[in-house]
Design a protein around this motif. Structure first.
Motif, short mmCIF file in Angstrom:
data_model
loop_
_atom_site.label_atom_id
_atom_site.label_comp_id
_atom_site.label_asym_id
_atom_site.label_seq_id
_atom_site.Cartn_x
_atom_site.Cartn_y
_atom_site.Cartn_z
N ILE A 2 42.99 41.91 37.54
CA ILE A 2 44.35 41.89 37.49
C ILE A 2 44.70 42.74 38.95
O ILE A 2 45.66 41.73 39.47
CB ILE A 2 45.03 42.54 35.99
CG1 ILE A 2 44.12 42.40 35.16
CG2 ILE A 2 46.61 43.51 36.56
CD1 ILE A 2 44.87 42.91 33.37
N CYS A 3 44.37 43.10 39.05
CA CYS A 3 44.83 44.05 40.95
C CYS A 3 44.73 43.34 42.03
O CYS A 3 45.63 43.69 42.50
CB CYS A 3 44.51 45.54 40.24
SG CYS A 3 44.80 46.44 39.33
N GLY A 4 43.29 42.16 42.03
CA GLY A 4 43.49 41.52 42.85
C GLY A 4 44.11 40.53 42.75
O GLY A 4 44.56 40.13 44.23
N TRP A 5 44.18 39.47 41.88
CA TRP A 5 45.04 39.01 41.28
C TRP A 5 46.71 39.16 42.18
O TRP A 5 47.67 38.43 42.41
CB TRP A 5 45.28 38.68 39.83
CG TRP A 5 46.45 37.27 39.57
CD1 TRP A 5 46.75 36.13 39.83
CD2 TRP A 5 47.20 37.61 38.43
NE1 TRP A 5 47.68 35.48 39.62
CE2 TRP A 5 48.06 36.63 38.91
CE3 TRP A 5 47.96 38.89 38.45
CZ2 TRP A 5 49.83 36.60 38.23
CZ3 TRP A 5 49.15 38.90 37.41
CH2 TRP A 5 49.85 37.15 37.33
N LEU A 6 47.43 40.54 40.98
CA LEU A 6 48.81 41.35 41.61
C LEU A 6 48.50 41.15 42.98
O LEU A 6 49.50 41.43 43.85
CB LEU A 6 48.96 42.43 41.09
CG LEU A 6 49.03 42.25 39.77
CD1 LEU A 6 49.75 43.42 38.93
CD2 LEU A 6 50.48 41.15 39.20
#
Length: 135
Positions: free
Chosen positions: A61-65
């Protein structure tokens, strides 16, 4: 990224937290169904599972965001704060360590704590790496 109004932000977190908590409940039920209630309560398999899987998902999630940067603060609040906050329960982790120690299982509690932390870090790095490799 602009912050949503307080009520809307709270709604994102609450809805995500409810979903994450329900998913955690399902993992616990799955472990109990798979290995039986006695074995499922002898070692915190469900919490270990959600902490590891949750760490991978948080990394993703953090990488995608971070990579896309265009989904807004509401998405971050719903997914990272809400869903993942409800799903990964390190308060349960702490309680289980103390309960094991109180039952005279200090070595098992330290093994569980160390393994959880190691898998959490490995999971987060794996999720971040997976998110970066998609770009």
């Amino acid at each position: 990224m602009p912050q949503p109004p307080f009520f809307l932000g709270s709604l994102y977190v609450a809805l995500g937290g409810g979903l994450g908590s329900w998913l955690r409940f399902l993992v616990g039920r799955a472990w109990t169904g798979a290995i039986g209630p006695v074995r499922a309560s002898a070692f915190p398999w469900a919490t270990l599972t959600v902490n590891f899987v949750g760490s991978i998902l948080m990394g993703l999630i953090c990488g995608w965001l971070a990579r896309t940067g265009s989904h807004g603060e509401g998405t971050r609040l719903f997914l990272a704060v809400g869903v993942m906050g409800g799903f990964t329960t390190f308060s349960a982790f702490s309680l289980e360590i103390v309960l094991m120690a109180q039952r005279g299982q200090a070595n098992l509690s330290m093994f569980y704590a160390g393994l959880s932390i190691l898998l959490g870090i490995v999971g987060l790095v794996t999720g971040l790496s997976l998110a970066r490799s998609v770009a």
